[in-house]
Write a protein that holds these residues in place. Structure first.
Motif, PDB file in Angstrom:
ATOM      1  N   GLY A 207      36.895  41.281  31.463  1.00 19.23           N
ATOM      2  CA  GLY A 207      37.277  41.874  32.740  1.00 19.23           C
ATOM      3  C   GLY A 207      37.514  43.360  32.613  1.00 19.23           C
ATOM      4  N   ARG A 208      38.300  43.897  33.562  1.00 18.17           N
ATOM      5  CA  ARG A 208      38.580  45.337  33.583  1.00 18.17           C
ATOM      6  C   ARG A 208      39.252  45.777  32.290  1.00 18.17           C
ATOM      7  NH1 ARG A 208      39.194  47.882  38.757  1.00 18.17           N
ATOM      8  NH2 ARG A 208      40.354  46.076  39.530  1.00 18.17           N
ATOM      9  N   GLY A 209      39.969  44.842  31.654  1.00 15.09           N
ATOM     10  CA  GLY A 209      40.666  45.167  30.406  1.00 15.09           C
ATOM     11  C   GLY A 209      39.730  45.582  29.279  1.00 15.09           C
ATOM     12  N   ALA A 230      31.786  37.598  33.283  1.00 15.82           N
ATOM     13  CA  ALA A 230      32.508  38.832  33.623  1.00 15.82           C
ATOM     14  C   ALA A 230      33.260  38.635  34.923  1.00 15.82           C
ATOM     15  CB  ALA A 230      31.528  39.985  33.768  1.00 15.82           C
ATOM     16  N   SER A 231      34.353  39.394  35.072  1.00 10.57           N
ATOM     17  CA  SER A 231      35.066  39.380  36.354  1.00 10.57           C
ATOM     18  C   SER A 231      34.331  40.311  37.314  1.00 10.57           C
ATOM     19  CB  SER A 231      36.499  39.874  36.172  1.00 10.57           C
ATOM     20  OG  SER A 231      36.491  41.272  35.930  1.00 10.57           O
ATOM     21  N   ARG A 232      34.686  40.198  38.567  1.00 15.43           N
ATOM     22  CA  ARG A 232      34.018  41.064  39.554  1.00 15.43           C
ATOM     23  C   ARG A 232      34.352  42.533  39.310  1.00 15.43           C
ATOM     24  NH1 ARG A 232      33.827  40.253  46.069  1.00 15.43           N
ATOM     25  NH2 ARG A 232      33.663  42.429  46.623  1.00 15.43           N
ATOM     26  N   GLN A 245      28.679  37.278  36.813  1.00 16.06           N
ATOM     27  CA  GLN A 245      29.999  37.235  37.472  1.00 16.06           C
ATOM     28  C   GLN A 245      30.475  35.799  37.669  1.00 16.06           C
ATOM     29  OE1 GLN A 245      30.627  39.787  40.912  1.00 16.06           O
ATOM     30  NE2 GLN A 245      31.863  38.184  41.862  1.00 16.06           N
ATOM     31  N   VAL A 246      31.714  35.568  37.274  1.00 17.15           N
ATOM     32  CA  VAL A 246      32.340  34.256  37.456  1.00 17.15           C
ATOM     33  C   VAL A 246      33.334  34.367  38.600  1.00 17.15           C
ATOM     34  CG1 VAL A 246      33.872  32.547  36.392  1.00 17.15           C
ATOM     35  CG2 VAL A 246      32.086  33.646  35.019  1.00 17.15           C
ATOM     36  N   GLY A 247      33.302  33.411  39.524  1.00 17.14           N
ATOM     37  CA  GLY A 247      34.301  33.438  40.590  1.00 17.14           C
ATOM     38  C   GLY A 247      33.764  33.009  41.924  1.00 17.14           C
ATOM     39  N   GLN A 248      34.575  33.242  42.919  1.00 20.84           N
ATOM     40  CA  GLN A 248      34.274  32.796  44.286  1.00 20.84           C
ATOM     41  C   GLN A 248      32.923  33.322  44.763  1.00 20.84           C
ATOM     42  OE1 GLN A 248      37.589  33.583  46.885  1.00 20.84           O
ATOM     43  NE2 GLN A 248      36.266  33.675  48.664  1.00 20.84           N
ATOM     44  N   THR A 249      32.640  34.599  44.461  1.00 17.22           N
ATOM     45  CA  THR A 249      31.373  35.177  44.894  1.00 17.22           C
ATOM     46  C   THR A 249      30.413  35.345  43.716  1.00 17.22           C
ATOM     47  OG1 THR A 249      32.572  37.275  44.802  1.00 17.22           O
ATOM     48  CG2 THR A 249      32.162  36.357  46.975  1.00 17.22           C
ATOM     49  N   GLY A 250      30.681  34.616  42.654  1.00 15.99           N
ATOM     50  CA  GLY A 250      29.797  34.622  41.500  1.00 15.99           C
ATOM     51  C   GLY A 250      29.468  33.188  41.106  1.00 15.99           C
ATOM     52  N   ILE A 263      41.370  39.823  31.718  1.00 20.16           N
ATOM     53  CA  ILE A 263      41.169  39.393  33.120  1.00 20.16           C
ATOM     54  C   ILE A 263      42.532  38.977  33.656  1.00 20.16           C
ATOM     55  CG2 ILE A 263      40.142  37.589  34.579  1.00 20.16           C
ATOM     56  CD1 ILE A 263      37.702  37.636  32.747  1.00 20.16           C
ATOM     57  N   SER A 264      42.902  39.493  34.842  1.00 21.72           N
ATOM     58  CA  SER A 264      44.269  39.259  35.331  1.00 21.72           C
ATOM     59  C   SER A 264      44.468  37.841  35.870  1.00 21.72           C
ATOM     60  CB  SER A 264      44.619  40.281  36.411  1.00 21.72           C
ATOM     61  OG  SER A 264      43.730  40.170  37.501  1.00 21.72           O
ATOM     62  N   GLY A 265      43.379  37.232  36.402  1.00 24.56           N
ATOM     63  CA  GLY A 265      43.507  35.865  36.932  1.00 24.56           C
ATOM     64  C   GLY A 265      43.684  35.840  38.438  1.00 24.56           C
ATOM     65  N   ILE A 267      42.919  35.021  42.306  1.00 25.37           N
ATOM     66  CA  ILE A 267      42.541  33.725  42.880  1.00 25.37           C
ATOM     67  C   ILE A 267      41.013  33.590  42.987  1.00 25.37           C
ATOM     68  CG2 ILE A 267      42.814  34.538  45.289  1.00 25.37           C
ATOM     69  CD1 ILE A 267      43.815  31.077  44.173  1.00 25.37           C
ATOM     70  N   GLN A 268      40.352  34.725  43.308  1.00 27.26           N
ATOM     71  CA  GLN A 268      38.884  34.657  43.446  1.00 27.26           C
ATOM     72  C   GLN A 268      38.204  34.430  42.102  1.00 27.26           C
ATOM     73  OE1 GLN A 268      40.753  37.248  44.523  1.00 27.26           O
ATOM     74  NE2 GLN A 268      40.542  37.322  46.762  1.00 27.26           N
ATOM     75  N   HIS A 269      38.824  34.891  41.012  1.00 28.12           N
ATOM     76  CA  HIS A 269      38.248  34.618  39.684  1.00 28.12           C
ATOM     77  C   HIS A 269      38.514  33.162  39.294  1.00 28.12           C
ATOM     78  CE1 HIS A 269      36.482  35.639  35.827  1.00 28.12           C
ATOM     79  NE2 HIS A 269      37.419  34.886  35.275  1.00 28.12           N
ATOM     80  N   ARG A 270      39.734  32.708  39.561  1.00 25.19           N
ATOM     81  CA  ARG A 270      40.089  31.312  39.232  1.00 25.19           C
ATOM     82  C   ARG A 270      39.154  30.324  39.909  1.00 25.19           C
ATOM     83  NH1 ARG A 270      46.494  30.381  39.575  1.00 25.19           N
ATOM     84  NH2 ARG A 270      47.216  32.307  38.695  1.00 25.19           N
ATOM     85  N   ILE A 282      43.399  36.088  26.823  1.00 18.53           N
ATOM     86  CA  ILE A 282      43.933  37.182  25.997  1.00 18.53           C
ATOM     87  C   ILE A 282      44.226  38.328  26.957  1.00 18.53           C
ATOM     88  CG2 ILE A 282      43.482  38.778  24.093  1.00 18.53           C
ATOM     89  CD1 ILE A 282      41.253  36.667  23.247  1.00 18.53           C
ATOM     90  N   ASN A 283      45.495  38.709  27.050  1.00 12.98           N
ATOM     91  CA  ASN A 283      45.864  39.770  27.987  1.00 12.98           C
ATOM     92  C   ASN A 283      47.089  40.480  27.427  1.00 12.98           C
ATOM     93  OD1 ASN A 283      46.886  41.196  30.389  1.00 12.98           O
ATOM     94  ND2 ASN A 283      45.345  39.966  31.469  1.00 12.98           N
ATOM     95  N   LYS A 284      47.094  41.806  27.550  1.00 14.76           N
ATOM     96  CA  LYS A 284      48.231  42.517  26.948  1.00 14.76           C
ATOM     97  C   LYS A 284      49.460  42.491  27.845  1.00 14.76           C
ATOM     98  CE  LYS A 284      46.804  47.226  28.130  1.00 14.76           C
ATOM     99  NZ  LYS A 284      46.294  48.472  27.608  1.00 14.76           N
TER     100      LYS A 284
END
Ligand code: FAD
Length: 316
Positions: A207-209, A230-232, A245-250, A263-265, A267-270, A282-284
């Motif tokens: 993701g953006r991270g 990948a996230s959007r 892209q993984v998610g609602q529009t992927g 990736i923050s998580g 709702i659209q990614h979930r 994995i997220n800091k």
């Protein structure tokens, strides 16, 4: 016991893993049979029988692959008319959703898309879906006739169970209407050498991270023989192609293991990944919402965690 048909996914007889998955699910519902459209059934037959197909209906016609979904709809409609199955299972995908929808109308049956599980019950089949961006899990059944169900890839681990695999050739006259739109050219997309995202058993997403540097995500994915998602946010930034892209529009994925990196998580990614069997993040930021749905979480910098994980996997 009612018959349950599985539309076989194949290229010239070489089966995709999803066919074994669908046969495994079909056995929970009734007597599984396969429907094989096109050429190469001799190659496919032993594997179809190994995963429980009692009969293999074969329609061999040159029009499959030359036109859009019309010929497949004609062929399946003929097999459904001949067998009156409780359900027909297909792998979720653009073509399968169109085939299933057209068949439901033509055969006056039910339609259920994007199922993640299937079992006996209801009007012959009960399908489980994750709906409203993953906020609800529902079970549905058709109310009349045959129910046409598309099932997300990797929803179940294939289990072998020997079936008879009796070949049943079916003669079908493909209608002119089914040949209305011809495919004039088809170019395979350039392969990354990684598994297909939609059907992979393991998906590692960035993701953006990542800050645009997917090299550690890719290296870990390769050590796990995984597909890369990948996230959007990563796609919109131009860091990774939209096809990933993984998610609602992927893409909606349901692998055995999903690893979300940076990736923050949202709702659209979930919505695209939360039916995965095991989820690791994995997220800091230990407050990141993704940690609410994970099975295992690592609080840390992905550029430090992923190389260590890659090394550990490679040592095995
Ligand atoms: P962010 O939300 O910015 O999260 C980045 C995360 O990375 C943060 O949690 C941060 O702590 C972490 N991080 C930063 N640096 C590091 C590091 N070095 N190591 C570890 N962690 C780090 N999104 C999708 O993904 N798919 C969709 O299909 C989709 N469809 C949408 C449809 C609509 C209609 C809308 C409105 C939005 C959609 N979105 C979709 C966007 C979604 O709302 C989020 O904006 C997006 O998912 C955020 O992506 P992200 O998690 O990569 O980025």
């Amino acid at each position: 016991m009612a018959e349950v048909l599985v539309l076989v996914d194949h290229t010239d007889g070489k089966l995709k893993k999803t066919s074994a998955e669908l046969l495994t699910l079909a056995r929970r519902v009734g007597e599984p049979s396969a429907v094989f459209l096109g050429k190469g059934v001799e190659t496919a037959l032993p594997v179809l029988a190994k995963y429980g197909a009692e009969k293999v209906y074969v329609v061999d016609d040159d029009s499959f692959g030359q036109f859009l979904v019309g010929p497949a709809v004609d062929a399946l409609a003929a097999v459904v008319q001949q067998t009156s199955p409780a359900a027909v299972l297909m792998t979720t995908g653009t073509d399968a959703k169109e085939i299933a929808a057209r068949l439901a109308v033509r055969c006056d049956g039910g339609l259920i898309t994007d199922a993640v599980d299937v079992q006996g019950g209801g009007n012959g089949v009960l399908a489980t879906q994750s709906v409203f961006a993953g906020n609800w899990t529902v079970q549905s059944t058709g109310t009349r006739g045959t129910t046409f169900v598309t099932v997300k890839p990797a929803s179940v681990a294939p289990e072998a169970a020997q079936g008879a695999g009796a070949l049943q050739p079916v003669e079908v006259q493909i209608s002119d209407a089914a040949k209305a739109v011809q495919i004039t050219d088809a170019q395979p997309k350039q392969s990354t050498g990684r598994p297909d995202l939609a059907t992979a058993q393991v998906v590692v997403s960035g993701g953006r991270g990542t800050g645009g540097d997917f090299s550690t995500v890719e290296a870990f994915a390769d050590s796990m023989k995984a597909a890369v998602g990948a996230s959007r946010a990563a796609v919109d930034a131009g860091w990774y192609p939209h096809s990933s892209q993984v998610g609602q529009t992927g893409k909606q994925v349901s692998p055995q293991l999903y690893v979300a990196c940076g990736i923050s998580g949202a709702i659209q990614h979930r919505a695209g990944m939360q039916t995965s069997k095991t989820i690791v993040a994995i997220n800091k930021d230990e407050e990141a919402p993704i940690f609410e749905l994970v099975d295992f979480g690592v609080v840390g910098d992905l550029f430090s965690v992923l190389p260590q994980a890659t090394e550990a996997v490679q040592k095995r």
